[in-house]
Design an enzyme around this catalytic site. Structure first.
Site, PDB file in Angstrom:
ATOM      1  N   HIS A  50     -71.331  57.038 110.214  1.00  0.00           N
ATOM      2  CA  HIS A  50     -69.973  56.633 110.595  1.00  0.00           C
ATOM      3  C   HIS A  50     -69.766  56.836 112.088  1.00  0.00           C
ATOM      4  O   HIS A  50     -69.470  57.931 112.551  1.00  0.00           O
ATOM      5  CB  HIS A  50     -68.925  57.428 109.817  1.00  0.00           C
ATOM      6  CG  HIS A  50     -67.556  56.817 109.880  1.00  0.00           C
ATOM      7  ND1 HIS A  50     -67.007  56.108 108.833  1.00  0.00           N
ATOM      8  CD2 HIS A  50     -66.620  56.791 110.868  1.00  0.00           C
ATOM      9  CE1 HIS A  50     -65.801  55.677 109.164  1.00  0.00           C
ATOM     10  NE2 HIS A  50     -65.547  56.083 110.412  1.00  0.00           N
ATOM     11  N   HIS A  52     -68.305  54.400 115.800  1.00  0.00           N
ATOM     12  CA  HIS A  52     -67.701  53.184 116.325  1.00  0.00           C
ATOM     13  C   HIS A  52     -68.300  52.912 117.705  1.00  0.00           C
ATOM     14  O   HIS A  52     -68.746  53.841 118.384  1.00  0.00           O
ATOM     15  CB  HIS A  52     -66.184  53.330 116.472  1.00  0.00           C
ATOM     16  CG  HIS A  52     -65.499  53.869 115.262  1.00  0.00           C
ATOM     17  ND1 HIS A  52     -65.375  53.162 114.080  1.00  0.00           N
ATOM     18  CD2 HIS A  52     -64.893  55.067 115.032  1.00  0.00           C
ATOM     19  CE1 HIS A  52     -64.727  53.892 113.181  1.00  0.00           C
ATOM     20  NE2 HIS A  52     -64.430  55.048 113.735  1.00  0.00           N
ATOM     21  N   TYR A  68     -53.296  52.361 118.816  1.00  0.00           N
ATOM     22  CA  TYR A  68     -53.695  53.203 119.948  1.00  0.00           C
ATOM     23  C   TYR A  68     -54.764  52.473 120.746  1.00  0.00           C
ATOM     24  O   TYR A  68     -55.294  51.446 120.304  1.00  0.00           O
ATOM     25  CB  TYR A  68     -54.215  54.561 119.471  1.00  0.00           C
ATOM     26  CG  TYR A  68     -55.555  54.489 118.753  1.00  0.00           C
ATOM     27  CD1 TYR A  68     -56.730  54.861 119.397  1.00  0.00           C
ATOM     28  CD2 TYR A  68     -55.649  54.029 117.437  1.00  0.00           C
ATOM     29  CE1 TYR A  68     -57.956  54.789 118.748  1.00  0.00           C
ATOM     30  CE2 TYR A  68     -56.870  53.958 116.791  1.00  0.00           C
ATOM     31  CZ  TYR A  68     -58.018  54.332 117.452  1.00  0.00           C
ATOM     32  OH  TYR A  68     -59.224  54.248 116.814  1.00  0.00           O
ATOM     33  N   SER A  96     -59.976  50.223 113.676  1.00  0.00           N
ATOM     34  CA  SER A  96     -58.730  49.478 113.486  1.00  0.00           C
ATOM     35  C   SER A  96     -58.246  48.808 114.756  1.00  0.00           C
ATOM     36  O   SER A  96     -57.463  47.847 114.694  1.00  0.00           O
ATOM     37  CB  SER A  96     -57.638  50.406 112.948  1.00  0.00           C
ATOM     38  OG  SER A  96     -57.343  51.430 113.890  1.00  0.00           O
ATOM     39  N   ARG A 144     -64.715  47.414 105.183  1.00  0.00           N
ATOM     40  CA  ARG A 144     -63.822  48.569 105.195  1.00  0.00           C
ATOM     41  C   ARG A 144     -62.420  48.152 104.755  1.00  0.00           C
ATOM     42  O   ARG A 144     -61.838  47.212 105.296  1.00  0.00           O
ATOM     43  CB  ARG A 144     -63.752  49.184 106.587  1.00  0.00           C
ATOM     44  CG  ARG A 144     -63.085  50.556 106.605  1.00  0.00           C
ATOM     45  CD  ARG A 144     -62.988  51.092 108.014  1.00  0.00           C
ATOM     46  NE  ARG A 144     -62.783  52.541 108.008  1.00  0.00           N
ATOM     47  CZ  ARG A 144     -62.313  53.238 109.040  1.00  0.00           C
ATOM     48  NH1 ARG A 144     -62.001  52.610 110.159  1.00  0.00           N
ATOM     49  NH2 ARG A 144     -62.172  54.539 108.966  1.00  0.00           N
ATOM     50  N   TYR A 179     -60.776  53.866 103.144  1.00  0.00           N
ATOM     51  CA  TYR A 179     -60.118  54.940 103.892  1.00  0.00           C
ATOM     52  C   TYR A 179     -58.728  55.107 103.292  1.00  0.00           C
ATOM     53  O   TYR A 179     -57.857  54.248 103.439  1.00  0.00           O
ATOM     54  CB  TYR A 179     -60.037  54.570 105.370  1.00  0.00           C
ATOM     55  CG  TYR A 179     -59.465  55.647 106.261  1.00  0.00           C
ATOM     56  CD1 TYR A 179     -59.753  56.986 106.042  1.00  0.00           C
ATOM     57  CD2 TYR A 179     -58.659  55.321 107.354  1.00  0.00           C
ATOM     58  CE1 TYR A 179     -59.238  57.974 106.874  1.00  0.00           C
ATOM     59  CE2 TYR A 179     -58.137  56.298 108.198  1.00  0.00           C
ATOM     60  CZ  TYR A 179     -58.446  57.627 107.952  1.00  0.00           C
ATOM     61  OH  TYR A 179     -57.931  58.602 108.776  1.00  0.00           O
ATOM     62  N   HIS A 203     -64.454  60.215 105.244  1.00  0.00           N
ATOM     63  CA  HIS A 203     -63.871  61.473 105.691  1.00  0.00           C
ATOM     64  C   HIS A 203     -63.373  62.388 104.570  1.00  0.00           C
ATOM     65  O   HIS A 203     -62.177  62.681 104.459  1.00  0.00           O
ATOM     66  CB  HIS A 203     -62.727  61.192 106.656  1.00  0.00           C
ATOM     67  CG  HIS A 203     -63.085  60.233 107.770  1.00  0.00           C
ATOM     68  ND1 HIS A 203     -64.308  60.244 108.402  1.00  0.00           N
ATOM     69  CD2 HIS A 203     -62.378  59.225 108.352  1.00  0.00           C
ATOM     70  CE1 HIS A 203     -64.330  59.294 109.326  1.00  0.00           C
ATOM     71  NE2 HIS A 203     -63.180  58.655 109.306  1.00  0.00           N
ATOM     72  N   ASP A 270     -68.400  60.457 113.069  1.00  0.00           N
ATOM     73  CA  ASP A 270     -67.132  59.843 113.466  1.00  0.00           C
ATOM     74  C   ASP A 270     -67.039  59.693 114.989  1.00  0.00           C
ATOM     75  O   ASP A 270     -65.952  59.573 115.533  1.00  0.00           O
ATOM     76  CB  ASP A 270     -65.927  60.630 112.932  1.00  0.00           C
ATOM     77  CG  ASP A 270     -64.625  59.845 113.004  1.00  0.00           C
ATOM     78  OD1 ASP A 270     -64.672  58.606 112.900  1.00  0.00           O
ATOM     79  OD2 ASP A 270     -63.558  60.466 113.180  1.00  0.00           O
TER      80      ASP A 270
END
Length: 326
Positions: A50, A52, A68, A96, A144, A179, A203, A270
């Protein structure tokens, strides 16, 4: 003589995969988020399941509706992290901030190469079969379903989103990465158990470490994992706990999951640790600094959670190999 970063930039400019020998040498530069050494031997083929990638937004613009704005962390930085942690494989997840645009993830997959990287995409209702086939050819192995985005916490709405996602996957050998929080997962347990595709919870399945393994909904997750009907990512410990840097209250959750079924667990860092939590006065377009996380310490925690080497190696190597088709 070219510096390491210049050599890597040249490789990128020429469209070479980051797994080429030249690029690997350049990628050995220090990874700033790895501050502590890992105390156990990491087997070849180990996978971070996991992460990004956030390349230059001038090339890969953010979604206008994002919550964000993260800092730039391109594939070059991810490769440095892989080398620092002695990991051979990685799974890039579309965050996202890109909405349903997977271009940044696909670029990362291309640059890191098929031996090293797989991906998880985010799709929309209008994503058609041809685009899904192109995603599969590029290395995508799942989609996802983010039930934590935009306040979607209603189990009925979540059930509809899951059914729609399964229909879009069709016969492709993909999985659903979900998620969600436990209050949503619990009511969906019968539907999740009956899905014709694998389900992977992000998570720690949204569990809160301070509430322990007996918190409402976590038993449902354990049942699904025990029955082989769901997977869980041992990732984002800092999302479950505030007790940095070792998050001791996460250990009981991890051990309960291992006791339930170590063959349905994978590990993830993450990285680059985006901070999506709303802050007073910060607009979605304002830069949200990443969380200050020690990735070396995060990986080392796995040895404390899973002291048995065979189970730990299964979580890092064999399970990702099966789930992501390496």
């Amino acid at each position: 003589m070219l510096s390491r970063r210049q050599t890597l930039a040249l490789a990128l400019a020429n469209g070479l995969a980051l797994t080429d020998r030249t690029a690997l040498a350049a990628g050995e530069a220090a990874a700033p988020t790895v501050k502590s050494p890992v105390s156990f031997a990491v087997l070849p083929g180990a996978c971070d399941c996991h992460v990004h990638v956030i390349p230059d937004p001038a090339r890969f613009p953010f979604w206008a509706g994002r919550g964000y704005t993260p800092p730039v962390d391109p594939p070059e930085s991810l490769l440095a992290l892989q080398h620092a942690l002695k990991l051979d494989r990685v799974v890039i997840v579309t965050p996202s901030v890109y909405g349903t645009d997977n271009a940044a993830t696909l670029d990362g997959l291309r640059l890191l190469g098929s031996r090293r990287a797989r991906g998880v995409a985010v799709i929309g209702p209008g994503t058609g079969p041809a685009e899904l086939d192109a995603l599969a050819a590029a290395g995508i192995r799942g989609i996802r379903v983010n039930l934590e985005q935009a306040g979607v916490f209603d189990p009925a709405a979540s059930a509809k989103a899951l059914a729609s996602a399964v229909q879009q996957i069709g016969q492709r050998p993909w999985h659903l990465q979900v998620y969600a929080r436990l209050s949503v997962i619990g009511p969906l347990k019968p539907q999740l158990a009956a899905l014709p595709v694998p389900v992977v919870f992000d998570h720690f399945a949204g569990a809160q470490a301070a509430l322990g393994p007996d918190q409402p909904g976590f038993g449902d997750v354990l049942d699904l994992v025990r029955g082989g009907q769901a997977w869980v990512k041992l990732s984002g410990a800092y999302r479950a706990s505030t007790r940095a840097p070792d998050y001791p209250d996460v250990a009981p959750l991890a051990r309960a999951l291992v006791a339930a079924n170590p063959e349905r667990l994978v590990w993830g860092s993450d990285w680059p640790h985006p901070d999506s939590t709303p802050k007073p006065g910060r607009k979605p377009t304002d830069l949200a600094p990443a969380q200050d996380i020690d990735d070396g310490r995060l990986l080392d925690l796995l040895a404390a959670w899973v002291p048995e080497r065979a189970a730990r190696d299964r979580i890092l190597v064999e399970n990702p190999k099966r789930l992501y088709d390496f």
